[in-house]
Write an enzyme that holds these catalytic residues in place. Structure first.
Site, short mmCIF file in Angstrom:
data_model
loop_
_atom_site.label_atom_id
_atom_site.label_comp_id
_atom_site.label_asym_id
_atom_site.label_seq_id
_atom_site.Cartn_x
_atom_site.Cartn_y
_atom_site.Cartn_z
N GLU A 69 -7.92 -1.82 5.30
CA GLU A 69 -7.90 -2.42 6.64
C GLU A 69 -6.76 -3.41 6.78
O GLU A 69 -6.21 -3.89 5.79
CB GLU A 69 -9.23 -3.10 6.94
CG GLU A 69 -9.80 -3.98 5.83
CD GLU A 69 -8.91 -5.13 5.40
OE1 GLU A 69 -8.32 -5.79 6.28
OE2 GLU A 69 -8.80 -5.38 4.18
N ILE A 111 0.82 -1.21 0.00
CA ILE A 111 0.00 0.00 0.00
C ILE A 111 0.86 1.27 0.00
O ILE A 111 0.48 2.28 -0.60
CB ILE A 111 -1.00 0.01 1.19
CG1 ILE A 111 -1.99 1.18 1.07
CG2 ILE A 111 -0.27 0.05 2.52
CD1 ILE A 111 -2.79 1.20 -0.21
N GLY A 129 -5.85 -6.91 0.53
CA GLY A 129 -6.39 -5.99 1.52
C GLY A 129 -5.51 -4.77 1.65
O GLY A 129 -4.87 -4.35 0.68
N GLU A 130 -5.49 -4.18 2.82
CA GLU A 130 -4.73 -2.99 3.18
C GLU A 130 -4.95 -1.80 2.23
O GLU A 130 -4.14 -0.89 2.14
CB GLU A 130 -3.23 -3.30 3.32
CG GLU A 130 -2.47 -3.66 2.05
CD GLU A 130 -1.03 -4.11 2.31
OE1 GLU A 130 -0.14 -3.68 1.53
OE2 GLU A 130 -0.79 -4.88 3.26
N GLY A 131 -6.07 -1.83 1.49
CA GLY A 131 -6.39 -0.73 0.58
C GLY A 131 -5.71 -0.81 -0.76
O GLY A 131 -5.82 0.13 -1.56
#
Length: 317
Positions: A146, A88, A286-288
């Site tokens: 997240e 990210i 994930g993690e945007g």
């Protein structure tokens, strides 16, 4: 409830129809520019300040053996985000987004939702307030992500609670659950669904968790108040967002979905929300990360919208 400026959107449509291209030839890029125009209240929307927020939390349901990684990995990944070492970070750099990482009580996991509520309603509201406070009022778009070991299990429970269906309809491998571990994950979600029958968004978050999901909800609501469009990430982020539709079916009107995740439940979740993802790249980190890549597409949409000449300006036609 709406803050969408139809006049601004109509003016943006007129501009699109007069740019030096066949009408509609930029496809979704045109739709995205018009969407941004309506929510930002201007026919020429810009993205001078893109804010990316990654919320992190830990989950008591991890004790049920539903993930191959220990909860300590959440804190380790938060350190990695803050040290510029994660995907990210690199994506935000190229997408021109300012990254903020918000860790929520990592030393105090939520309770195991198979045994009782994951949080009290007061804890939910506190996490939602943290999410709301994280939103920068000066942002032109807010991208949400997240991190939290076990939170794909929470996401499956949230999705099933809000949208219906069986645990196995929503549970996927997440960070790599297979075989007996995947069956334990399905069993945990099924037990949680049998135990909890929430009716409101806050009750749903209290029942299943987690703090990062509640923070995502708070950020979405705050962005709506500020008329800031939101870019959602994958299955976990979208499952959290879906909880808000329990109180208001239009709660996510200002939200875009950056990509369709390889996590099996995401496609049906997107369909239930009535939205179309911007990208499909088989991502499931994930993690945007998927939302961050989608920001590049949004930048392209606005660059064409604002920078192209009209036929009159180019002396064509």
């Amino acid at each position: 409830m709406t803050n969408f400026d139809q006049d601004a959107a109509d003016a943006a449509q007129v501009r699109q129809d007069n740019l030096t291209k066949p009408q509609g030839s930029l496809g979704r890029l045109e739709e995205l520019a018009i969407f941004m125009a309506g929510w930002r209240g201007t026919s020429r929307p810009v993205m001078d300040h893109a804010q990316a927020i990654v919320f992190a939390g830990n989950h008591g349901v991890v004790a049920r053996g539903i993930t191959p990684f220990p909860a300590a990995v959440t804190e380790a990944m938060v350190r990695n985000f803050r040290n510029d070492g994660a995907a990210i970070n690199q994506i935000c750099t190229v997408a021109g987004a300012e990254l903020q990482v918000v860790a929520l009580d990592l030393d105090r996991p939520t309770a195991d939702f198979t045994a009782g509520p994951a949080m009290t309603e007061a804890e939910v509201r506190q996490a939602m307030a943290i999410g709301a406070d994280a939103v920068d009022p000066a942002a032109d778009v807010v991208m949400l992500g997240e991190m939290g070991i076990g939170n794909s299990t929470v996401a499956a429970a949230l999705a099933a609670s809000v949208l219906g269906g069986r645990a196995e309809d929503w549970v996927g491998p997440g960070t790599g659950a297979q075989g007996a571990m995947l069956q334990a994950k399905i069993a945990a979600v099924a037990e949680g669904l049998a135990l909890h029958v929430p009716r409101t968004a806050v009750e749903t978050l209290a029942a299943f968790g987690g703090r990062e999901q509640a923070a995502i909800c708070g950020a979405i609501l705050k962005a709506r108040d500020l008329r800031i469009p939101v870019m959602l990430d994958g299955f976990i982020c979208c499952a959290a967002a879906a909880v808000l539709t329990r109180d208001d079916p239009q709660a996510l009107d200002h939200c875009m979905i950056g990509h369709v995740s390889a996590e099996p439940g995401h496609r049906q979740l997107i369909a239930a929300l009535g939205k179309q993802p911007i990208l499909s790249l088989d991502m499931r980190l994930g993690e945007g990360s998927g939302a961050g890549v989608a920001l590049l597409v949004l930048r392209a949409a606005l660059a064409c919208h604002n920078g192209m000449a009209t036929f009159a300006e180019a002396g064509i036609g």
